[in-house]
Design an enzyme around this catalytic site. Structure first.
Site, PDB file in Angstrom:
ATOM      1  N   ASP A  93       0.827  -1.212   0.000  1.00 19.84           N
ATOM      2  CA  ASP A  93       0.000   0.000   0.000  1.00 19.84           C
ATOM      3  C   ASP A  93       0.863   1.265   0.000  1.00 19.84           C
ATOM      4  O   ASP A  93       2.075   1.214   0.275  1.00 19.84           O
ATOM      5  CB  ASP A  93      -0.878  -0.037   1.266  1.00 19.84           C
ATOM      6  N   ASP A 101     -10.685   2.130  -3.140  1.00 16.45           N
ATOM      7  CA  ASP A 101     -11.188   1.969  -1.779  1.00 16.45           C
ATOM      8  C   ASP A 101     -12.710   2.020  -1.770  1.00 16.45           C
ATOM      9  O   ASP A 101     -13.330   1.803  -0.732  1.00 16.45           O
ATOM     10  CB  ASP A 101     -10.638   3.089  -0.875  1.00 16.45           C
TER      11      ASP A 101
END
Ligand code: DGJ
Length: 752
Positions: free
Chosen positions: A481, A551
């Site tokens: 990430d 997301d």
């Protein structure tokens, strides 16, 4: 002389040609490099549309032209244009000489044609394992004999893509500064195009922008230190009559994850220039004597088959010539990720419970997301402290990993190696290791700072601690990430006059780390992520064969996000998960069936507490997983086609054809129920006209949607047989459903 690249000595013409396109470059006056043609393959280039030169006011002549006012660099179609020397259009590069001059004069100085293609040192780059591609290297030299530029063009026999990159070499005695170093440039003779690009924001990535190509400059770019959620390193120029399925489309992409710029400029005489590469804003690079600089690769794709054709070219090219992972052609495990299920609030017991439920449902991989290290119970601390939080996980990640694997499941882990929290042991020990300037205060994103990966000692540290953590945990999958963008781009390791190198040095540092870690753990399936799809680019894809798309897990939003992503990247690269309702990002409630089918159009998984579901939902999830295992080869290894676009209306349809063409899965989504709705006809693509196909309809679980069931019965094509020509030209009927969020799937099987 190569088979794909021909040089005509007499006409001074390079003709790059395969079954998909011709690309023609011409040298004029033994000095200037002109772009002459790119499009459908030409048998031979004889210059039917010869250059027309005329006296154009305010367009200057180079000195050696002897005042022939018809010759001006300002109006010629150029291959790699300079600036401040007679061409006022957008330049491909700019160099500042030691005395401050920012005009340069280069001339043609030879060429080389060879089989294969060069690797670009330290950067992601395309390759050809079969060794059948050919490369043309054109050498330019400055009139003062102090600099060389090498233009590289690689053509592949099996692809519509042309790969370009540029190398600058300082052969003089003094330092020079690159102010701009584009990867590719070319001039079209007209501007009769529609321009497509992808824009967005966090949790709203890659919406399709369709605009007129107007006179002046249009730019898609990033100065965020990452390719970003906001703009993608991609544009397409489509002929006005082109659509999804037919017509000329020219696509441009960059194998780069940092600040980029792709510009189009329609100038005074109606021609169009395209320039793409590192964003010249926030960039310079000092070339000392003897040093060289290589740009990222730019990939240009020509398709005569519309936008779908362009996307297929990109998809095939990345899978065959870019993604290095051994997993590139493998089916991706169905996963459950604990992020939306628990966020930071988990312990060993909860994760093992999730694993038990995963096992029962047929899920194959359990992923432990953020929060397993340091004292990270929220997003304000501990990045950089990559040691296990024993309070949450007394037996460590290794303990969980072992137990999960003992259940016959795979185990995956989240990391964010490029960052450091302000509240972390690492930051307290090395406050100078971050990207920051002492002259201004730092801006914070998610209470974290970016490690200065331009520095060797920081890279070494990151490689070591992340490798140790991975080794100890014994994982099958890593989610990598990156959760903030770059501000105050400044490196304490660089002198003042080199500070504008910091952003590019950072991304080169990221690449070095990814190279080291992915090579050290070749069996691990890596998924890149940047707050969702903030670095969904070809640079990342070289190291990591899939990326978390967004997301935003709302299935309605995902229709657009996945469609936009599919312009450039294939379904196998897209992490797509089913989440709970009301959806955590937008609050929408959609049926499990709809969420399931949308997520099945990629690297499928769940991101919810699969243990806390009703028995009916559990039964439906089991069915979804069974179904996905059946269609997975079509989705992840087959050919993807957009049939209806969510950017055009209420309906979305996609198809996935198996590699051998014998099976196709068709997905159809209608967002809202409407009064006075139109009956839809869905015409399929890519079938054999004379082959016979049998249709089966995916039945939704009885309890789920009775209305849907009656809809499906009313169509009643289950088990019926049709020839490909009818399915492609007459199509299937889509009878309007009396419910919102309707999702259907058909399997089309070739039977003769
Ligand atoms: C952003 C990612 O996109 C999410 O999926 C999750 O991993 C969080 N970061 C964790 O902090």
């Amino acid at each position: 002389m190569g088979k794909l690249i021909i040089f005509d000595e007499q006409k001074k013409v390079f003709h790059l040609k395969n079954n998909f396109y011709s690309y023609v470059i011409q040298i004029v006056m033994d000095k200037y490099l002109l772009h002459r043609y790119w499009g459908k393959p030409l048998r031979e280039f004889r210059d039917s549309a010869a250059l027309t030169m005329m006296d154009r006011g305010f367009s200057p002549q180079p000195e050696e032209i002897n005042h022939d006012r018809r010759f001006s660099l300002d109006v010629l179609p150029r291959e790699y244009p300079d600036t401040n020397h007679g061409d006022f259009r957008t330049p491909a590069y700019q160099i500042m000489l030691a005395d401050g001059t920012t005009a340069t004069e280069f001339g043609y100085n030879g060429y080389r044609i060879y089989e294969g293609k060069p690797a670009i040192k330290g950067q992601p780059h395309s390759f050809d394992k079969a060794g059948q591609c050919e490369t043309l290297e054109i050498e330019l030299i400055s009139v003062n004999n102090d600099l060389k530029i090498f233009l590289n063009y690689t053509i592949f026999p099996d692809s519509n893509a042309l790969v370009r990159s540029v190398k600058f070499v300082n052969i003089g005695t003094e330092n020079v500064k690159l102010l701009n170093a584009g990867s590719l440039s070319l001039d079209f003779t007209d501007h009769d195009f529609i321009r497509y690009s992808l824009y967005g924001g966090h949790a709203a990535e890659r919406s399709l922008e369709r605009s007129e190509l107007f006179r002046g400059i249009q730019e898609n770019s990033s100065t965020r230190g990452a390719s970003s959620h906001q703009q993608s390193p991609f544009i397409a120029l489509a002929r006005r009559n082109a659509d999804e399925h037919q017509g000329d489309v020219y696509g441009f992409s960059l194998i780069y994850s940092g600040n980029f710029s792709i510009r189009t400029e329609v100038e005074q005489f109606g021609t169009t220039r395209v320039v793409a590469g590192i964003n010249p804003a926030n960039f310079t690079w000092t070339l000392e004597k003897g040093e060289s600089f290589e740009t990222p690769e730019g990939v240009m794709v020509y398709s005569a088959d519309g936008l779908n054709g362009m996307s297929k070219c990109f998809h095939n090219f990345w899978q065959k010539h870019l993604v290095r992972s051994k997993h590139v052609n493998e089916l991706r495990p169905i996963l459950v990720n604990n992020w939306e299920a628990t966020y930071f609030d988990f312990n060993e017991e909860k994760i093992l419970e999730l694993a038990d439920c995963a096992k029962e449902l047929g899920i194959e991989l359990v992923v432990l997301d953020d929060g397993w290290f340091g004292k990270r119970n929220d997003d304000n601390s501990s990045l950089g402290d990559w040691f296990v939080n024993r309070e949450k996980l007394p037996a460590g990640v290794a303990g969980i990993s072992e137990k999960v694997r003992a259940k016959g499941l795979k185990f995956g882990l989240w990391v964010e190696p490029e960052m450091v929290s302000v509240d972390s042991d690492l930051f307290r020990a090395h406050p100078d290791w971050t990207i920051h300037s002492n002259a201004v205060k730092s801006s914070y994103g998610r209470n974290q700072l970016i490690l200065d990966l331009g520095r060797a000692e920081v890279r070494e540290y990151v490689i070591k601690v992340i490798s140790d953590a991975i080794k100890e945990a014994k994982v099958d999958y890593i989610k990598w990430d990156m959760n903030r963008h770059m501000t105050e781009p400044f490196s304490n390791a660089l002198p003042a006059d080199r500070q504008l190198e910091a952003s590019h040095r950072y991304i080169m540092g990221v690449y070095e780390i990814m190279e080291a870690i992915t090579s050290r753990f070749p069996d691990i399936l890596f998924e890149s992520c940047s707050g969702g799809g903030g670095r969904f680019d070809a640079g990342m894809m070289y190291y990591m064969p899939q990326a978390w798309v967004s997301d935003n897990t709302d299935a309605v939003c995902r229709l657009k996000i996945q469609t936009g992503t599919s312009l450039v990247f294939p379904p196998a690269t897209m992490g797509c998960h089913v989440s709970v309702v009301p959806n955590h990002q937008v609050g929408r409630i959609t049926p499990l069936n709809f969420r399931g089918l949308v997520a099945m159009c990629g690297a499928f998984g769940y991101e919810m507490d699969i243990c806390r579901m009703s028995d009916e939902d559990k039964a439906e999830v089991k069915e979804q997983i069974k179904l996905f295992k059946d269609i997975r080869p079509m989705v992840q290894q087959g050919e993807f086609t957009r049939l209806k676009s969510p950017f055009a209306g209420n309906d979305t349809a996609w198809s996935f054809t198996s590699k051998d063409g014998s099976r196709m899965a068709v997905m159809y989504f209608r967002i809202l129920s409407q009064m006075a709705p139109e009956v839809g006809y869905l015409k399929l693509q890519g079938l054999e006209p004379n082959a016979l196909y049998r249709i089966s309809t995916f039945k939704m679980p009885e309890h789920a949607h009775e209305v849907n069931e009656s809809y499906l019965k009313s169509n009643d094509i289950e088990g019926k047989e049709f020839y490909g020509d009818e399915l492609m030209n007459f199509g299937l009927t889509i009878t309007p459903a009396l419910l919102d969020f309707a999702a259907y799937m058909w399997i089309i099987e070739k039977i003769g």
